[in-house]
Motif scaffolding. Structure first.
Motif, PDB file in Angstrom:
ATOM      1  N   MET A   1       0.835  -1.196   0.000  1.00  0.00           N
ATOM      2  CA  MET A   1       0.000   0.000   0.000  1.00  0.00           C
ATOM      3  C   MET A   1       0.870   1.247   0.000  1.00  0.00           C
ATOM      4  N   TRP A   2       0.411   2.278  -0.703  1.00  0.00           N
ATOM      5  CA  TRP A   2       1.178   3.518  -0.751  1.00  0.00           C
ATOM      6  C   TRP A   2       1.139   4.205   0.598  1.00  0.00           C
TER       7      TRP A   2
ATOM      8  N   TYR B   1       0.695   7.260   1.910  1.00  0.00           N
ATOM      9  CA  TYR B   1       0.238   8.624   1.653  1.00  0.00           C
ATOM     10  C   TYR B   1       0.244   9.439   2.932  1.00  0.00           C
TER      11      TYR B   1
ATOM     12  N   PHE C   1      -8.363  13.712  -0.558  1.00  0.00           N
ATOM     13  CA  PHE C   1      -9.026  12.684  -1.368  1.00  0.00           C
ATOM     14  C   PHE C   1     -10.399  12.352  -0.803  1.00  0.00           C
ATOM     15  N   LEU C   2     -10.530  12.503   0.506  1.00  0.00           N
ATOM     16  CA  LEU C   2     -11.759  12.069   1.189  1.00  0.00           C
ATOM     17  C   LEU C   2     -12.407  13.228   1.916  1.00  0.00           C
TER      18      LEU C   2
ATOM     19  N   CYS D   1      -5.658   8.035  -9.868  1.00  0.00           N
ATOM     20  CA  CYS D   1      -5.563   7.400  -8.561  1.00  0.00           C
ATOM     21  C   CYS D   1      -5.782   8.437  -7.454  1.00  0.00           C
ATOM     22  N   GLY D   2      -5.704   7.997  -6.213  1.00  0.00           N
ATOM     23  CA  GLY D   2      -5.919   8.876  -5.075  1.00  0.00           C
ATOM     24  C   GLY D   2      -5.007  10.088  -5.082  1.00  0.00           C
TER      25      GLY D   2
ATOM     26  N   GLU E   1       7.065   7.304  -6.583  1.00  0.00           N
ATOM     27  CA  GLU E   1       6.426   6.728  -7.762  1.00  0.00           C
ATOM     28  C   GLU E   1       5.197   7.530  -8.188  1.00  0.00           C
ATOM     29  N   LYS E   2       4.754   8.448  -7.318  1.00  0.00           N
ATOM     30  CA  LYS E   2       3.527   9.180  -7.610  1.00  0.00           C
ATOM     31  C   LYS E   2       3.805  10.639  -7.963  1.00  0.00           C
TER      32      LYS E   2
END
Lengths: 389, 286
Positions: B1-2, B4, B12-13, B62-63, B102-103
């Motif tokens: 899992m990333w 974050y 994001f939420l 993605c997120g 990576e993001k």
């Protein structure tokens, strides 16, 4: 976070309470080494052999045809390396484009060492062409390694037919049955495989233990060398508790495999039907006629898988995706790519996989939560908005 | 899992400023459906002061792509266009409390969409439909994600990148099939950054014909053919004349629409990397 709804059982499964119960004494009290001369340690050899008998039962095989390993990846590596080394004059391997990395990575490595590897393609439903396999087998083919069932799509390959063809050509057949074990019939009297890999943690045993079936008479050079354990075919002091756990897990799977399989298929179909009815522009990836009972892989157009997983995560729902953004390498699923699934659908692909512990209430809860998540992400997507116009 | 940051999660939420401004003063787009990431930003601008009064976004991704878009709209509202133009991808990442390496390409996409919107306001570029590629006029390097050499060069300069992996993290180029890695290395060299030293083979400038033939053959067998076979293709070495290597593409590669890329980037790139820097590859059509 809300109560976890675990629908990622192709990744790993919970250890069954019955399994943990039989394991704990081997951590708490009976910590000896089965190779010891004293009774305290030596008696554990019985526990290991009893566990071996339970695993052999799952395969309908003989006890001396089972070796314990550290898991599916080791079993796969041991099978490939063990057979190749036994046939040094043969330099060709056949496998498929959709195998697990535990097969594909060693195969790529072997190509660098001068081996030729044929990667059989699959069609848009994820099916193999058996005739292509027949043609691919050459006089110097050492090994054919083809999985029983795919971890991403659940597609089940016709392994009995494959085994018959491989044996007819006089070649060695290895089958990675990590996803099928405990869910589908594993009768080595009818499946003509010389080696079969299984992994403990995919069938409610712990991580770090697995097994490899090696049919009597198969030429095999040990992959991990050390002590005389496993009849000299796998060195290293036994993971006694893990092996006892794997034995018990195989026994549990045997006891109610048929009924549990039907029940899981029922839950999967309920979720799949529900998703297709409630969410437009959704496709099921792969051949639904030949699929593991507990796996579904669907693509939601115009949105991206990681975002869906993060939203589901907020509700404690666990699943996985073939999207590039979840791979850690930005590489979209090699399985879906081999099937020719459009890139855009791979990005929006989600896999739900079930176990004996899932319930209908959980499925119904996902059916409540998922559609608004998809709708919300689509509202956010420029492509969905473009499409609506 | 990333891993974050909490800031990424809060953006994001749920994200801020989702949607589209009705009759916007500026529209900016970046990414494409094929890339797996795309962003469309719309701005309301006060004509006299050029102050950004409102910003909204739509994102496919993605997120962290969604969070980058969300923080970007927060960052630009209240700024003038000139101030907004100074926002870099690093600023976006920092405001999010950092992004996994990576993001980082998500922050780059945010910056690109903002620049496109500002250019659009100034009448420089018409917004293009999502899904088009190579729209900056550069040469397409990564065919999987539609990344041009211009975009890669810029990411290298602005973020001081030195390896192919880093370029992938920031632009996604080279992240899928990997056949453009040779080309990315060329760009890295061109932009003048240090990259990991070449294997000994490439250092030899004077090869005899025999040595070159042997090396070409080895490199094709070791580096190129396994890659092609992954996609159901293959190639055959037909001839070597001086530094011109003639090959024939087989299987899925023959007649593939991107055969040109395969030859130039994968075959040529690997041969230039492992044999000699001035090898030329020619396709002999079967």
């Amino acid at each position: 976070m809300s109560k976890v709804i675990y629908l990622d059982n192709n990744a790993t499964t919970p250890v069954a309470p019955e399994v943990l119960d039989v394991m704990l004494p081997y951590y708490r009290e009976f910590y000896g080494n089965p190779s010891s001369m004293h009774t305290f340690g030596g008696q554990l050899a019985h526990a290991v052999n009893d566990a071996r008998a339970q695993v052999a039962e799952l395969f309908h095989a003989r006890e001396n045809e089972i070796i314990f390993t550290s898991g599916g990846t080791e079993s796969d590596n041991a099978a490939i390396r063990g057979v190749l080394e036994a046939f040094p004059e043969k330099r060709h391997i056949i496998t498929t484009r959709v195998e697990h990395p535990a097969i594909l990575s060693p195969c790529r490595h072997l190509e660098h060492q001068g081996y030729r590897v044929t990667y059989l393609p699959v069609d848009d439903q994820g099916r193999l062409d058996i005739e292509m396999l027949r043609e691919a087998i050459k006089s110097d083919t050492a090994l054919v390694s083809i999985m029983y069932a795919n971890n991403e799509t659940g597609i089940v390959f016709p392994v009995k037919k494959i085994g018959a063809i491989v044996k007819e050509k006089g070649c060695v057949f290895h089958c990675d049955a990590v996803q099928a074990a405990g869910k589908l019939d594993m009768d080595m009297q009818t499946l003509a495989a010389d080696l079969v890999s299984i992994s403990g943690h995919k069938l409610h045993a712990p991580k770090g233990v697995g097994a490899l079936f090696i049919r009597r008479g198969t030429r095999f050079v040990p992959f991990i060398m050390g002590g005389h354990q496993e009849n000299g075919r796998r060195g290293g002091t036994e993971n006694v508790a893990g092996q006892v756990g794997l034995g018990r897990a195989c026994e549990l799977a045997m006891s109610d495999c048929r009924t549990e399989t039907l029940r899981m298929a029922g839950l999967r179909d309920r979720l799949e039907q529900g998703v297709l009815e409630r969410i437009p522009e959704t496709r099921v990836n792969g051949d639904v006629e030949h699929r593991l009972p507990a796996t579904m892989n669907v693509s939601f157009a115009y949105i991206e898988g990681e975002a869906i997983l993060l939203k589901l995560n907020e509700f404690g729902i666990c699943a996985s995706s073939g999207s590039a953004c979840t791979s850690g390498s930005l590489e979209p699923s090699h399985v879906l790519r081999a099937m020719g699934v459009p890139f855009t659908d791979i990005h929006g692909s989600i896999r739900f996989s079930f176990s004996r512990y899932n319930t209908q209430e959980e499925v119904d809860r996902v059916l409540e939560i998922l559609p608004p998540i998809i709708a919300e992400l689509r509202d956010m997507s420029p492509f969905w908005n473009q499409r609506k116009k | 899992m990333w891993d974050y940051s909490d800031k990424v999660k809060t953006h994001f939420l749920p994200p801020h400023d989702v949607g589209e401004i009705a009759s916007p003063d500026a529209i900016g787009e970046a990414g494409s459906l094929v890339c797996g990431d795309a962003l469309r930003i719309t701005l309301k601008v006060e004509p006299d002061t050029e102050k950004i009064l409102d910003a909204k976004f739509q994102t496919f991704g993605c997120g962290s792509a969604i969070a980058s878009s969300s923080i970007l709209t927060d960052m630009v509202i209240g700024k003038t266009l000139a101030e907004a133009a100074r926002i870099t991808n690093q600023d976006i990442a920092e405001n999010l409390g950092g992004l996994p390496q990576e993001k980082m390409h998500c922050s780059v996409m945010g910056m690109e969409a903002l620049e496109a919107a500002i250019a659009n306001y100034r009448g420089q570029v018409q917004p293009s439909a999502p899904g088009t590629i190579g729209e900056d006029g550069g040469e397409l390097v990564c065919k999987c994600f539609g990344v041009t050499d211009r975009k890669i060069e810029r990411a290298i300069r602005e973020n001081n990148l030195s390896t192919v992996d880093e370029v992938t993290n920031y632009t996604k180029a080279g992240g899928a099939c990997g056949s453009c890695h040779g080309k990315i290395e060329e760009i890295l060299r061109r932009v003048g950054k240090e990259i990991s030293p070449l294997p000994a083979g490439a250092e030899k400038t004077k090869l005899t014909n025999l040595q070159r033939m042997k090396l070409v053959q080895e490199t094709l067998d070791r580096e190129v053919r396994p890659e092609l076979r992954k996609d159901g293709g293959d190639l055959e070495l037909v001839d070597i004349e001086g530094k011109v290597v003639k090959v024939r593409l087989l299987g899925m590669c023959a007649g593939c629409q991107v055969a040109g890329f395969t030859l130039k980037d994968l075959v040529g790139g690997k041969l230039r990397e492992f044999v000699e820097p001035d090898i030329v590859v020619e396709d002999i059509k079967s």
